[in-house]
Design a protein around this motif. Structure first.
Motif, PDB file in Angstrom:
ATOM      1  N   TYR A  22     102.974  49.319  83.489  1.00  0.00           N
ATOM      2  CA  TYR A  22     103.742  48.912  82.483  1.00  0.00           C
ATOM      3  C   TYR A  22     103.844  47.438  82.547  1.00  0.00           C
ATOM      4  CZ  TYR A  22     107.626  48.468  79.224  1.00  0.00           C
ATOM      5  OH  TYR A  22     108.533  48.193  78.057  1.00  0.00           O
TER       6      TYR A  22
ATOM      7  N   HIS B  30     112.883  49.314  87.171  1.00  0.00           N
ATOM      8  CA  HIS B  30     112.971  48.789  85.815  1.00  0.00           C
ATOM      9  C   HIS B  30     111.321  48.797  85.115  1.00  0.00           C
ATOM     10  CE1 HIS B  30     117.008  47.823  86.555  1.00  0.00           C
ATOM     11  NE2 HIS B  30     116.361  46.867  87.559  1.00  0.00           N
TER      12      HIS B  30
ATOM     13  N   ARG C  19     125.735  44.735  76.544  1.00  0.00           N
ATOM     14  CA  ARG C  19     126.330  43.393  76.253  1.00  0.00           C
ATOM     15  C   ARG C  19     126.292  43.409  74.580  1.00  0.00           C
ATOM     16  NH1 ARG C  19     122.935  40.012  80.992  1.00  0.00           N
ATOM     17  NH2 ARG C  19     122.947  41.978  82.170  1.00  0.00           N
TER      18      ARG C  19
ATOM     19  N   PHE D 233     109.641  39.296  78.744  1.00  0.00           N
ATOM     20  CA  PHE D 233     110.119  40.251  78.417  1.00  0.00           C
ATOM     21  C   PHE D 233     111.170  40.411  79.698  1.00  0.00           C
ATOM     22  CE2 PHE D 233     110.810  44.937  79.075  1.00  0.00           C
ATOM     23  CZ  PHE D 233     110.811  45.384  77.733  1.00  0.00           C
TER      24      PHE D 233
ATOM     25  N   ASP E 140     109.953  48.980  69.204  1.00  0.00           N
ATOM     26  CA  ASP E 140     108.746  48.206  69.380  1.00  0.00           C
ATOM     27  C   ASP E 140     107.612  48.862  69.756  1.00  0.00           C
ATOM     28  OD1 ASP E 140     107.078  46.262  70.078  1.00  0.00           O
ATOM     29  OD2 ASP E 140     108.399  44.799  70.417  1.00  0.00           O
TER      30      ASP E 140
ATOM     31  N   TRP F 161     107.781  53.571  75.864  1.00  0.00           N
ATOM     32  CA  TRP F 161     106.407  53.131  75.787  1.00  0.00           C
ATOM     33  C   TRP F 161     105.521  54.428  76.267  1.00  0.00           C
ATOM     34  CZ3 TRP F 161     102.972  52.049  79.960  1.00  0.00           C
ATOM     35  CH2 TRP F 161     101.778  51.782  79.507  1.00  0.00           C
TER      36      TRP F 161
ATOM     37  N   ALA G 166     118.908  44.678  82.524  1.00  0.00           N
ATOM     38  CA  ALA G 166     120.291  44.562  83.394  1.00  0.00           C
ATOM     39  C   ALA G 166     120.234  42.850  83.973  1.00  0.00           C
ATOM     40  CB  ALA G 166     120.041  45.318  84.600  1.00  0.00           C
ATOM     41  N   SER G 167     119.457  42.363  84.510  1.00  0.00           N
ATOM     42  CA  SER G 167     119.617  40.961  85.100  1.00  0.00           C
ATOM     43  C   SER G 167     119.207  39.619  84.106  1.00  0.00           C
ATOM     44  CB  SER G 167     118.788  40.948  86.385  1.00  0.00           C
ATOM     45  OG  SER G 167     117.335  40.711  85.908  1.00  0.00           O
ATOM     46  N   ARG G 168     118.436  40.335  83.217  1.00  0.00           N
ATOM     47  CA  ARG G 168     117.696  39.252  82.245  1.00  0.00           C
ATOM     48  C   ARG G 168     116.728  38.245  82.670  1.00  0.00           C
ATOM     49  NH1 ARG G 168     120.882  39.931  76.824  1.00  0.00           N
ATOM     50  NH2 ARG G 168     121.584  41.974  77.165  1.00  0.00           N
TER      51      ARG G 168
ATOM     52  N   TYR H 174     125.038  44.510  89.157  1.00  0.00           N
ATOM     53  CA  TYR H 174     124.578  44.334  87.571  1.00  0.00           C
ATOM     54  C   TYR H 174     122.954  43.690  87.545  1.00  0.00           C
ATOM     55  CZ  TYR H 174     129.425  44.865  86.720  1.00  0.00           C
ATOM     56  OH  TYR H 174     130.788  45.530  86.727  1.00  0.00           O
ATOM     57  N   MET H 175     122.470  43.464  88.848  1.00  0.00           N
ATOM     58  CA  MET H 175     121.006  43.229  88.808  1.00  0.00           C
ATOM     59  C   MET H 175     120.239  44.332  88.315  1.00  0.00           C
ATOM     60  SD  MET H 175     121.207  40.094  89.362  1.00  0.00           S
ATOM     61  CE  MET H 175     119.123  39.563  90.046  1.00  0.00           C
ATOM     62  N   ASP H 176     120.767  45.643  88.659  1.00  0.00           N
ATOM     63  CA  ASP H 176     119.837  46.835  88.431  1.00  0.00           C
ATOM     64  C   ASP H 176     120.824  47.696  87.573  1.00  0.00           C
ATOM     65  OD1 ASP H 176     117.662  46.061  90.364  1.00  0.00           O
ATOM     66  OD2 ASP H 176     118.894  46.279  91.840  1.00  0.00           O
ATOM     67  N   TYR H 177     121.883  47.875  87.544  1.00  0.00           N
ATOM     68  CA  TYR H 177     122.786  48.774  86.750  1.00  0.00           C
ATOM     69  C   TYR H 177     123.328  48.107  85.443  1.00  0.00           C
ATOM     70  CZ  TYR H 177     125.872  52.432  85.221  1.00  0.00           C
ATOM     71  OH  TYR H 177     126.496  53.505  84.424  1.00  0.00           O
ATOM     72  N   CYS H 178     122.445  48.351  84.468  1.00  0.00           N
ATOM     73  CA  CYS H 178     122.605  47.902  82.933  1.00  0.00           C
ATOM     74  C   CYS H 178     123.683  48.313  82.100  1.00  0.00           C
ATOM     75  CB  CYS H 178     121.333  47.916  82.416  1.00  0.00           C
ATOM     76  SG  CYS H 178     121.025  46.820  81.008  1.00  0.00           S
TER      77      CYS H 178
ATOM     78  N   ASP I 296     124.955  41.452  72.645  1.00  0.00           N
ATOM     79  CA  ASP I 296     123.850  41.389  71.773  1.00  0.00           C
ATOM     80  C   ASP I 296     122.830  42.706  71.960  1.00  0.00           C
ATOM     81  OD1 ASP I 296     122.893  41.092  74.581  1.00  0.00           O
ATOM     82  OD2 ASP I 296     121.549  39.435  74.138  1.00  0.00           O
ATOM     83  N   ASP I 297     123.339  43.739  72.586  1.00  0.00           N
ATOM     84  CA  ASP I 297     122.675  44.937  72.595  1.00  0.00           C
ATOM     85  C   ASP I 297     123.227  45.739  71.409  1.00  0.00           C
ATOM     86  OD1 ASP I 297     120.991  44.760  74.733  1.00  0.00           O
ATOM     87  OD2 ASP I 297     122.837  44.965  76.219  1.00  0.00           O
TER      88      ASP I 297
ATOM     89  N   HIS J 107     100.480  46.157  81.329  1.00  0.00           N
ATOM     90  CA  HIS J 107     100.623  46.107  79.827  1.00  0.00           C
ATOM     91  C   HIS J 107     101.502  45.038  79.283  1.00  0.00           C
ATOM     92  CE1 HIS J 107     100.801  47.893  75.648  1.00  0.00           C
ATOM     93  NE2 HIS J 107     102.196  47.773  76.002  1.00  0.00           N
ATOM     94  N   LEU J 108     102.808  44.673  79.866  1.00  0.00           N
ATOM     95  CA  LEU J 108     103.319  43.873  79.389  1.00  0.00           C
ATOM     96  C   LEU J 108     102.731  42.488  79.290  1.00  0.00           C
ATOM     97  CD1 LEU J 108     106.966  44.890  80.414  1.00  0.00           C
ATOM     98  CD2 LEU J 108     106.095  44.987  77.961  1.00  0.00           C
TER      99      LEU J 108
ATOM    100  N   THR K 231     106.048  47.334  73.130  1.00  0.00           N
ATOM    101  CA  THR K 231     106.703  47.189  74.271  1.00  0.00           C
ATOM    102  C   THR K 231     107.630  48.490  74.668  1.00  0.00           C
ATOM    103  OG1 THR K 231     108.704  46.295  73.187  1.00  0.00           O
ATOM    104  CG2 THR K 231     106.960  44.714  74.297  1.00  0.00           C
ATOM    105  N   GLY K 232     107.987  49.228  73.827  1.00  0.00           N
ATOM    106  CA  GLY K 232     108.791  50.368  73.919  1.00  0.00           C
ATOM    107  C   GLY K 232     110.180  50.319  73.741  1.00  0.00           C
ATOM    108  N   VAL K 233     110.676  48.808  73.654  1.00  0.00           N
ATOM    109  CA  VAL K 233     112.125  48.461  73.346  1.00  0.00           C
ATOM    110  C   VAL K 233     112.708  49.018  72.182  1.00  0.00           C
ATOM    111  CG1 VAL K 233     113.380  46.377  72.814  1.00  0.00           C
ATOM    112  CG2 VAL K 233     111.904  46.121  74.465  1.00  0.00           C
TER     113      VAL K 233
ATOM    114  N   PRO L 275     112.770  50.825  77.897  1.00  0.00           N
ATOM    115  CA  PRO L 275     111.511  50.546  77.195  1.00  0.00           C
ATOM    116  C   PRO L 275     110.310  51.083  77.775  1.00  0.00           C
ATOM    117  CG  PRO L 275     112.822  48.578  77.519  1.00  0.00           C
ATOM    118  CD  PRO L 275     113.723  49.724  78.342  1.00  0.00           C
ATOM    119  N   GLU L 276     110.243  51.417  79.302  1.00  0.00           N
ATOM    120  CA  GLU L 276     108.996  51.831  79.755  1.00  0.00           C
ATOM    121  C   GLU L 276     108.833  53.551  79.302  1.00  0.00           C
ATOM    122  OE1 GLU L 276     107.988  51.074  83.816  1.00  0.00           O
ATOM    123  OE2 GLU L 276     106.269  52.457  83.716  1.00  0.00           O
TER     124      GLU L 276
END
Lengths: 265, 780
Positions: A247, A242, B714, A176, B648, B775, A180-182, B707-711, B716-717, A250-251, B651-653, B771-772
């Motif tokens: 959560y 995130h 992209r 999952f 989903d 969910w 943001a970071s993947r 960009y690790m935290d601010y999304c 594929d979104d 759960h994941l 997962t809440g996605v 997602p959270e």
């Protein structure tokens, strides 16, 4: 970036000697974590010991019941290697999901594992497949390798040379990603070694671990539904912007169920 | 001129060859002999007093030229950064604008606020020196929470309750009375999440000072270099206008964030003069996250009253807008005149009242970001309409249709100060519903349920106001500048054309679309037209690019200039062809004597104008004309966006599975570029709805600073976007155009969230629908 001394040793012994001689030395493999950290002035090693010319850290060997991968092997090499794709497809697909193509073309197996980032993908394979980490002078079992957040069983200066992954009958990895970071918010690898199930989890806790509760029920009944009954306690799990610990817990179950479903297919 | 390159043609962009081959010239690409580099001293605290700055160690470092602070800047007589829009409060008093020195002097009020500049011979040395400066701060409790801020200590000594203004629009009494009588009232509370702009090119500046001539030059990443020059000259008083040239060369995106007059660009130019050498600064991405003006950040309560026949009878909106630590250049206007005025949406709601509290907090200043007030307004209106439909058990599309302003009602005066000029909202709705196969949604939901997914569909029928205008009205409402645009057309002696525009292109493709307009109007080849912009030394004046104004205002100015060229050319042609002026027709680049075969091309006339041998005696030589165009009204793009999502449940996605945008932009100059603008806008809107969130912790530290935290969204979104159009031409500008730059970002958030709400069967989910969050909503 702060100034540093750059070294490019020609042997593992030289690398270790440089490490010991340095005030605050660090090995450079693919640099996918280290270099951005240095660029942001968050790390200031005195000596950067580039491993690119150290022999015997590369190469992929297919053994009877195992795949042995050199520490400097790129993620893209693992992802694209025909032999791994047929012998241990879970490892190549996992490697193919790391970061983006730039990261996969520079990042290395050994670098990732030695870093023990809690959200990295490879650690799920190390514990989930029960890999053996070979260093210059010893072997460490995957179960004993990850100690804590960015902490491993490696001694200072100890260099990973190869990692040997046992080949299960079947296995699957479900991740999952952090949007943001993947990186993995949670990644679960389930492997079936002739009826003995191993479940490796990354992302959820401070470092990768085996989910023994899930292993137990899967050893009794290898089905996604059997995981429903497992309690995954969130205590000690990561809790950030995130995903909360609850959560994540759960994941872990959801990803484990999906991995089992994949594996059964 | 070839028709396939005129107005309405999908011409490939002139500028792309240089962009995609790496030949663009951005500010950071430029270098000057003797150039130095700047690094900024920035506050690590959200709120603190500056007690002492010790820079001896930094100054001693080899390569360091100067360490300058706000104290020295003040000593040099530089003024504060002004807010360009004076908002009047409910009680008629002026808003309370706190002093905003470019470099903080006594106190810092947000993390990343600059209070000094280090100048050195390399970037590395400048950064190292900045770390060697020791600053003693007295930390104070930061005021971060938007709700608690008005009951907290004062951030600025002169601002009681941290309240910049308490503003209203509309008839409160009539709205309250209508709400009382309503058969049904829907009330929701919504959050409009803080966004961080993230243009691909971070801000940069290169300041140059020539001591002998006292000329100042600032190369910078600006959406409006003339405004930058005006503010730096008239308010900051760094140099008089005739000694100051601002050049915005190629600029890699702005989305509003490069409209504003910032501290760093100001400080770089000042530092260049202080040290007598050129100084360059390019923001790191981390600096961009901290110190670019952010967007949105509202908390709103909205009530919609409906009568027993489901007609909207009243709308009451109460909003708390986070303005950050200081009023940015247009920060005051975004949650007021660009927001409250849009609350009628596409509907004939007769009674509307909006009140907005503009609140200071210890966070980065908030200002215009793609859409600027209109995405926030659309979100309020379209979320409450959607909720009302759910509460009443009526089809959301039907409820909207029932309340839409009909096509024969234009011009339509709303209860919130605007006069909509034209539109056909139902046409866009119908087209979008057909493209979405709206009638078959139940089948798609059932099919998705079989795969363990919850499918939902959501609409947003948006309206926006572009091309802020007219100047007189805007200035009366508090704007500090006019809102016209300038355009100049020079027909060169050999017949090709150089066009000067005061609007600025930083991704919009003006070099192509403006050339199409001029080529079409003058009947010359598209390739014979060159568009010049972004340089106060070459373009007479301009107000830049924001608010989807460029084609509607800047394009119209060029049309007016083209009319003047044709008028003068006709006089020259009449003389040369020995005909009466009224017998000269101009078409397809030819001046022709009516009902004859005698004609001259524009090129021939141009040549004659510069070599005036056979030439009217009372006419000046040359063929160059300019025009200032001040629109008589806003333009009102509108349309319907429809999003479809699958959730989903495990997962809440949220997966966006389809997005349809049917927009009425009036006439379109280049449909390919317009489609690209819609794509970009929609993706930014999807980002706001599902991914992006600027978050501060309770100490005022930015938690999403990379960009690790601010999304960011992209590729594929998002699915393939379906973009279509209806057309009602704007009746009051010469091109019949409305503007397309922001529509996607305005419609998409509400459409996507309405779809998520539909999928979940709940009444609300706050943006971004992570997602959270989804969910948890599913857990009930």
């Amino acid at each position: 970036m702060y100034p540093f001394n750059y070294h490019r040793p020609q042997s593992a012994d030289d690398a270790l000697a440089l490490f010991k001689a340095a005030e605050d030395g660090i090995y450079l493999a693919g640099g996918q974590t280290l270099l951005p950290t240095m660029k942001q002035r968050l790390a200031a090693p005195t000596d950067l010991i580039d491993l690119c010319n150290v022999p015997d850290l590369r190469g992929i060997e297919l053994e009877t019941q195992a795949v042995s991968v050199g520490a400097l092997t790129l993620h893209s090499e693992v992802a694209g290697h025909e032999g791994i794709r047929s012998a241990l497809p879970v490892l190549s697909s996992l490697a193919g999901e790391i970061g983006d193509s730039q990261v996969r073309n520079r990042g290395t197996l050994g670098g990732s594992v030695a870093n023990s980032d809690p959200a990295a993908d490879y650690p799920a394979a190390i514990v989930g497949l029960g890999a053996t980490i070979h260093t210059m002078d010893r072997s460490i079992e995957g179960d004993d390798f990850f100690k804590d957040l960015f902490e491993t069983a490696l001694n200072p200066g100890e260099l990973i040379t190869r990692i040997c992954f046992p080949v299960p009958e079947r296995a699957a990895y479900q991740k999952f990603p952090n949007p943001a970071s993947r990186y993995a918010i949670v990644g679960v690898l389930v492997a079936d070694f002739s009826g003995e199930i191993r479940v490796g989890v990354t992302g959820a806790g401070p470092c990768a671990f085996r989910a023994s509760g899930i292993e137990q029920v899967l050893n009794a009944d290898l089905s996604p539904e059997s995981i429903d009954a497992v309690e995954v306690p969130e205590s000690g799990f990561n809790n950030d912007l995130h995903a909360s610990a609850i959560y994540r817990a759960h994941l872990v179950k959801v990803m484990a169920k999906r991995a089992v479903a994949d594996l059964l297919n | 001129m070839a028709k396939e390159q005129g107005i309405g043609a999908a011409v490939k962009r002139k500028e792309d060859l240089r962009f995609i081959t790496g030949s663009g010239r951005y500010t950071d690409d430029l270098n000057q002999p003797g150039q130095l580099y700047a690094a900024f001293l920035r506050s690590p605290y959200a709120r603190a007093d500056i007690l002492d700055i010790r820079s001896e160690e930094a100054e001693a470092l080899e390569g360091v030229v100067a360490v300058l602070t706000g104290v020295q800047m003040a000593e040099d007589g530089l003024g504060d950064l002004p807010c360009g829009w004076q908002v009047k409060q409910k009680d008629g008093s002026d808003m309370v604008s706190a002093p905003h020195p470019p470099l903080a002097v006594q106190a810092v009020n947000y993390v990343g606020e600059p209070y000094g500049i280090v100048v050195a011979d390399s970037i590395a040395t400048a950064l190292q020196a900045a770390e060697l400066v020791t600053t003693e701060f007295r930390e104070l409790d930061p005021i971060v929470d938007l709700v608690l801020a008005t009951d907290s200590e004062r951030i600025h000594a002169d601002v009681a309750r941290n309240l910049a203004y308490d503003w209203e629009l509309g008839d409160a009494e009539a709205t309250d009375a209508a709400m009382q009588r309503a058969a049904h009232v829907t009330r929701i509370e919504i959050t409009n999440n803080r966004l961080i702009p993230n243009a691909m090119e971070p801000r940069a500046a290169l300041g140059i000072y020539e001591a002998a001539t006292e000329e100042h030059t600032l190369y910078t990443t600006s959406q409006n270099p003339h405004l930058e020059r005006l503010v730096l000259s008239a308010f900051v008083q760094i140099a008089p206008e005739h000694k100051l040239r601002v050049i915005a060369p190629d600029v890699g995106g702005g989305f509003g964030s490069k409209i504003f007059i910032y501290a760093e660009e100001t400080a770089v130019l000042w530092a260049a003069r202080r040290v007598g050498r050129p100084v360059k600064w390019t923001a790191s991405r981390s600096e961009a996250f901290l110190a670019d003006a952010h967007g949105r950040d509202h908390l709103t309560t909205v009530e919609l009253g409906l009568d027993a026949q489901n007609n909207f009878v009243a709308l009451r909106v109460s909003t708390r807008a986070n303005l950050g630590a200081y009023l940015s250049t247009f920060g005051s206007s975004v949650p007021t005149y660009l927001y409250g005025t849009l609350m009628a949406g596409q509907y004939r709601t007769p009674n509307i009242h909006v009140e907005v509290s503009g609140v200071y907090t210890n966070t980065s200043p908030v200002d215009a970001y793609r859409g600027a007030g209109r995405p926030e307004a659309t979100y309020v209106v379209e979320r409450v309409v959607e909720t009302a439909a759910r509460e009443l058990g009526v089809d959301p599309a039907d409820l909207r249709r029932k309340n839409m302003i009909p096509p024969d009602a234009f011009p339509y005066e709303t209860p919130v100060a605007l006069v909509y000029d034209t539109g056909n909202y139902e046409a866009s709705l119908d087209k979008a519903l057909a493209l979405a196969d709206y009638v078959a949604i139940a089948e798609r939901k059932a099919e998705a349920a079989g795969r363990g997914k919850r499918r939902g569909i959501g609409l947003a029928c948006y309206i926006e106001a572009c091309g802020l205008a007219p100047s007189k009205l805007a200035i009366a409402l508090g704007a500090g500048v006019g809102l016209y645009e300038s355009g100049e057309i020079r027909v060169n002696p050999t017949g090709n054309v150089t066009v000067f525009t005061g609007s600025h292109s930083h991704g919009q493709g003006h070099e192509t679309t403006f050339a199409q307009v001029v080529a079409d109007r003058l009947g010359v080849e598209f390739d014979a037209v060159e568009v010049v912009h972004g340089d106060t030394g070459r373009v007479e004046f301009g107000l830049g690019t924001y608010g989807s104004r460029s084609i509607a205002v800047g394009g119209s100015a060029l049309c007016r200039a083209a009319d003047k060229i044709i008028a003068k050319g006709s006089r020259i042609a009449a003389h040369m062809l020995e005909a009466e002026l009224e017998d000269i027709d101009f078409a397809d680049g030819q001046f022709q004597v009516r009902d004859s075969n005698r004609s001259l091309s524009l090129g021939e006339v141009a040549f004659a104008s510069y070599v005036p041998a056979d030439y009217p005696e009372d006419l000046e030589p040359g063929l160059s004309e300019k025009a200032f165009y001040d629109p008589e009204n806003f333009t009102y793009p509108a349309g319907t966006h429809i999003a479809e999502v699958e959730v989903d449940v495990d997962t809440g996605v949220v997966e966006l599975v389809s997005f349809i945008a049917v927009d009425d932009f009036g006439h379109v100059i280049n449909p390919m570029i317009v489609e690209g603008q819609v794509h970009g806008g929609v993706v930014q809107g999807v980002g706001q709805a599902l991914l992006e969130h600027g978050i501060y912790d309770d100490q005022g530290q930015l938690q999403t600073g990379s960009y690790m935290d601010y999304c960011m969204p992209r590729a594929d979104d998002v699915p393939d976007l379906v973009v279509d159009a209806t057309v009602t031409p704007c009746p009051h500008n010469p091109l019949g155009v409305k503007g397309c730059g922001e529509a996607g970002a305005i419609g998409a958030p509400a459409a996507v969230i309405n779809a998520v709400v539909d999928a979940l069967g709940t009444n609300d989910i706050s943006m971004p629908a992570t997602p959270e969050k989804v969910w948890r909503a599913l857990q009930g």
